[in-house]
Design a protein around this motif. Structure first.
Motif, PDB file in Angstrom:
ATOM      1  N   HIS A   1      -7.476   5.692  -2.813  1.00  0.00           N
ATOM      2  CA  HIS A   1      -6.369   6.708  -3.088  1.00  0.00           C
ATOM      3  C   HIS A   1      -6.654   7.504  -4.538  1.00  0.00           C
ATOM      4  N   TYR A   2      -7.521   6.886  -5.436  1.00  0.00           N
ATOM      5  CA  TYR A   2      -7.487   7.157  -6.767  1.00  0.00           C
ATOM      6  C   TYR A   2      -9.054   7.703  -7.002  1.00  0.00           C
ATOM      7  N   LEU A   3      -9.913   7.923  -5.865  1.00  0.00           N
ATOM      8  CA  LEU A   3     -11.294   8.090  -6.090  1.00  0.00           C
ATOM      9  C   LEU A   3     -11.478   9.242  -6.971  1.00  0.00           C
ATOM     10  N   GLU A   4     -10.874  10.393  -6.854  1.00  0.00           N
ATOM     11  CA  GLU A   4     -11.116  11.547  -7.738  1.00  0.00           C
ATOM     12  C   GLU A   4     -10.734  11.313  -9.176  1.00  0.00           C
ATOM     13  N   ARG A   5     -10.031  10.203  -9.366  1.00  0.00           N
ATOM     14  CA  ARG A   5      -9.714   9.808 -10.964  1.00  0.00           C
ATOM     15  C   ARG A   5     -10.542   8.996 -11.469  1.00  0.00           C
ATOM     16  N   ILE A   6     -11.206   8.145 -10.838  1.00  0.00           N
ATOM     17  CA  ILE A   6     -12.025   7.173 -11.262  1.00  0.00           C
ATOM     18  C   ILE A   6     -13.557   7.445 -11.159  1.00  0.00           C
ATOM     19  N   LEU A   7     -14.084   8.161 -10.098  1.00  0.00           N
ATOM     20  CA  LEU A   7     -15.322   8.320 -10.029  1.00  0.00           C
ATOM     21  C   LEU A   7     -16.157   9.081 -11.238  1.00  0.00           C
ATOM     22  N   PRO A   8     -15.672  10.481 -11.481  1.00  0.00           N
ATOM     23  CA  PRO A   8     -16.057  11.037 -12.759  1.00  0.00           C
ATOM     24  C   PRO A   8     -16.027  10.325 -13.989  1.00  0.00           C
ATOM     25  N   PRO A   9     -15.185   9.352 -14.591  1.00  0.00           N
ATOM     26  CA  PRO A   9     -15.264   8.642 -15.615  1.00  0.00           C
ATOM     27  C   PRO A   9     -16.454   7.798 -15.564  1.00  0.00           C
TER      28      PRO A   9
ATOM     29  N   ALA B   1       0.803  -1.245   0.225  1.00  0.00           N
ATOM     30  CA  ALA B   1       0.048   0.031   0.051  1.00  0.00           C
ATOM     31  C   ALA B   1       0.777   1.217  -0.147  1.00  0.00           C
ATOM     32  N   ASP B   2       1.900   1.134   0.533  1.00  0.00           N
ATOM     33  CA  ASP B   2       2.868   2.354   0.527  1.00  0.00           C
ATOM     34  C   ASP B   2       3.910   2.574  -0.814  1.00  0.00           C
ATOM     35  N   GLN B   3       3.835   1.513  -1.509  1.00  0.00           N
ATOM     36  CA  GLN B   3       4.787   1.629  -2.534  1.00  0.00           C
ATOM     37  C   GLN B   3       3.686   1.796  -4.066  1.00  0.00           C
ATOM     38  N   GLY B   4       3.879   3.153  -4.507  1.00  0.00           N
ATOM     39  CA  GLY B   4       2.989   3.475  -5.698  1.00  0.00           C
ATOM     40  C   GLY B   4       3.146   2.444  -6.775  1.00  0.00           C
ATOM     41  N   GLY B   5       2.048   2.119  -7.523  1.00  0.00           N
ATOM     42  CA  GLY B   5       2.146   1.546  -8.781  1.00  0.00           C
ATOM     43  C   GLY B   5       2.039   2.603  -9.822  1.00  0.00           C
ATOM     44  N   ARG B   6       1.504   2.000 -10.764  1.00  0.00           N
ATOM     45  CA  ARG B   6       1.269   2.628 -12.175  1.00  0.00           C
ATOM     46  C   ARG B   6       0.051   3.087 -12.597  1.00  0.00           C
ATOM     47  N   PHE B   7      -0.994   2.890 -11.625  1.00  0.00           N
ATOM     48  CA  PHE B   7      -2.261   3.317 -11.960  1.00  0.00           C
ATOM     49  C   PHE B   7      -2.689   4.669 -12.094  1.00  0.00           C
ATOM     50  N   ALA B   8      -1.920   5.411 -11.244  1.00  0.00           N
ATOM     51  CA  ALA B   8      -2.208   6.716 -11.743  1.00  0.00           C
ATOM     52  C   ALA B   8      -1.593   7.341 -12.760  1.00  0.00           C
TER      53      ALA B   8
END
Length: 470
Positions: free
Chosen positions: A226-234, A180-187
Motif C-alpha cells: 500500500h505504501y510502494l510509491e512512498r518507499i521505492l524511490p528513497p 490490514a483494514d485499520q490504517g497505522g502510522r507508517f504513512a
C-alpha cells in the motif's frame, strides 16, 4: 499553574511562545544547546496542565501536541552535515536526553488521562504527535555517533511508553495497525521523512537513512504494497550513492520490498525492470559485502521477472535475467584473485545453478573453467570457496548429467589433484575441514560414476580409499 485555553483564544495557545523560542534556538546552531529554559518551562506546563479537562474542552489540543512533538523532534535531531562542527556529539546526546525527558512527561500525563477520558479519546488526541515521537525514539534508540547510553535509554523508554499509550503490542503494529483494514502510522511517518528523502537533502541529516530503513523493515506483507510509491524511490536513491555503506543499506531496503510486495505490483509500471537494472549495475563493483547483498536480492527478484512460460519443444528456450547475471558472475570469477570476492561468488553459485536447473548447460563451458580454477587454489583454513565450488559441481552433475560424460576426464583430474593437495596439506586447516573437502569430493566422484555408466568406482566405506577410472 494550569494549562487551559481561555475563551476565545486559539487552541493550544499556551504552547505558542515556547514553541517560537524553541524554533528560534533550533535555527541558531550556537544557541541550540542552550535551550534548557524553554524546555524546562514546557516540561512545567505539561506537568501542571489539567489534561482531562483540556482534552475534553479544547478540540485544538491535538494539533498543538503534534506541533510540540515536531518541534522537540527537530530540536533533538543530530547536527546536519554542514553544521557538524557546531558542537560535539556529546552535547547533541545530552540535548536528546533532555528532550526525551519532556516527551516522557507528556506521555505519562496522557496515559494518566486515560483513566477519566478513556483510551480512545487519548489516542485520538495523541495521533498527530505520535509519528514525531516515534522518529525521535528511532533516531536515538540505537547506538549511533550522535547518541549516548543516557539518550538511548531515554529514547527506548519513550518508545515503550508510546506503544503502551497508543495500545500497540509492537512497533510493527504501531506502524501498520492491528489489521490490514485499520490504517497505522507508517504513512504519517513517511510523510514526515519525505522532505529529507530527496536527492538534495537526504544526506543532511545523518539519521534519516537509518530511520527510513529501520521503519521499512518493520512493515511486511500484506501491508507494505500500500505504501510502494512512498518507499521505492528513497530505497533506489540510497542504493545509488557512491558510498559503499549506503549502497548496501539501499540494496537491503530493495530486498525487503521484493520479499514483501506482491509480484503483480512489482511488475506494474515496469518497476521490476527498474529494480533489476539498478541491482545489475552494482555487480561491477569489487565490494564483497555489496555483491553478497545484490546477489541475494536478485535471486528473489528472478521469479518476479521470469514468469513461467510454456515452452514449445521445436523452439530454443529464451535466456533471461538469471542467465545474464550468471554469465557476468562467471566472467568476474575466472580472473578473480581476491579471496573475499572469490568466497562471495562461490557462496552464491549453487543457488544460480539450482535456479536454472537443466538450463545450466548454456554456461557449462564457463563453469568448467571456473570450477577447475577454484579447486586448485587454497582458500584459507575454512576452505569456504572450495567447499561451495564442490557443492556447485554436485548440482551441475545432477542437473546436466547428459553432458557430463564428455567432461569426465576434466572433472576427474581436477578432483584428484585437489584430493592430493588436501592430503599433503600442512596448513592450519582443521581436520574437520579437510574431512569435509574429502567427503564432498567423494560425493562428486560418486555422482560422476552414476552418470557415466560406472566408469568411476569409489569406495563408500572410506572416502577416496579406492577408485578406478576405466
Amino acid at each position: 499553574m494550569e494549562l487551559q485555553s481561555p475563551r476565545g483564544a486559539s487552541p493550544g495557545q499556551p504552547f505558542s511562545s515556547l514553541l517560537q523560542r524553541l524554533s528560534r534556538q533550533g535555527t541558531e546552531g550556537t544557541e541550540r544547546a542552550a535551550g534548557d529554559p524553554a524546555l524546562r518551562e514546557l516540561d512545567a506546563l505539561i506537568e501542571a496542565a489539567d489534561w482531562p479537562a483540556l482534552l475534553r474542552e479544547d478540540p485544538g489540543v491535538a494539533q498543538a501536541l503534534g506541533q510540540v512533538a515536531r518541534t522537540l523532534c527537530d530540536q533533538a535531531a543530530p547536527a546536519k552535515a554542514e553544521d557538524a562542527r557546531s558542537g560535539p556529539a556529546a552535547s547533541a546526546a545530552e540535548r536528546a536526553a533532555r528532550v526525551g525527558a519532556v516527551l516522557l512527561q507528556l506521555l505519562r500525563r496522557m496515559e494518566a488521562a486515560q483513566g477519566s477520558l478513556g483510551p480512545a479519546a487519548v489516542r485520538a488526541a495523541l495521533r498527530p504527535a505520535a509519528p514525531s515521537i516515534y522518529i525521535f525514539s528511532v533516531t536515538h534508540g540505537q547506538e549511533r555517533p550522535w547518541s549516548s547510553p543516557a539518550s538511548r535509554d531515554v529514547a527506548q523508554e519513550v518508545l515503550a511508553l508510546l506503544l503502551r499509550v497508543t495500545g500497540s503490542a509492537s512497533v510493527p503494529e504501531f506502524l501498520r495497525g492491528e489489521t490490514a483494514d485499520q490504517g497505522g502510522r507508517f504513512a504519517a511517518v513517511m510523510d514526515l521523512l519525505r522532505p529529507e528523502l530527496n536527492k538534495e537533502s537526504w544526506k543532511n541529516n545523518p539519521a534519516t537513512k537509518h530511520i527510513f530503513s529501520w521503519t521499512l523493515y518493520q512493515v511486511t506483507r500484506p501491508w507494505l504494497n500500500h505504501y510502494l510509491e512512498r518507499i521505492l524511490p528513497p530505497s533506489l536513491l540510497i542504493s545509488d550513492d557512491y558510498q559503499n555503506e549506503n549502497k548496501i543499506l539501499g540494496v537491503r531496503c530493495l530486498h525487503h520490498i521484493v520479499l514483501n510486495v506482491p509480484a503483480a505490483d512489482l511488475r506494474q509500471f515496469n518497476r521490476a525492470q527498474v529494480l533489476y537494472h539498478a541491482l545489475f549495475n552494482h555487480l561491477y563493483t569489487p565490494e564483497p559485502d555489496l555483491i553478497q547483498a545484490v546477489l541475494e536480492c536478485l535471486l528473489d527478484l528472478f521469479p518476479v521477472l521470469e514468469r513461467p512460460l510454456q515452452w514449445k519443444a521445436p523452439e530454443p528456450r529464451s535466456s533471461g535475467p538469471c542467465d545474464d547475471v550468471l554469465q557476468l558472475i562467471l566472467t568476474h570469477m575466472e580472473p578473480e584473485y581476491r579471496l573475499l570476492l572469490r568466497r562471495t561468488y562461490a557462496r552464491n553459485l549453487p543457488a544460480f545453478i539450482e535456479r536454472l536447473g537443466i538450463l545450466t548447460v548454456r554456461h557449462l563451458k564457463r563453469l568448467e573453467q571456473v570450477i577447475i580454477g577454484y579447486l586448485e587454489v587454497y582458500d584459507g583454513p575454512e576452505e569456504e570457496a572450495r567447499l561451495m565450488i564442490l557443492e556447485a559441481l554436485k548440482l551441475i552433475i545432477k542437473h546436466c548429467w547428459p553432458r557430463i560424460p564428455c567432461r569426465l576426464e576434466v572433472f576427474l583430474k581436477a578432483l584428484l589433484k585437489m584430493v592430493c593437495d588436501v592430503a599433503k596439506d600442512q596448513s592450519l586447516s582443521p581436520e574437520s575441514v579437510k574431512a569435509a573437502l574429502l567427503q564432498e569430493a567423494t560425493d562428486c566422484l560418486t555422482l560422476l560414476d552414476h552418470c557415466s555408466a560406472g566408469q568411476v568406482t569409489v569406495s563408500k566405506k572410506q572416502p577416496l580409499i579406492f577408485f578406478t577410472w576405466f
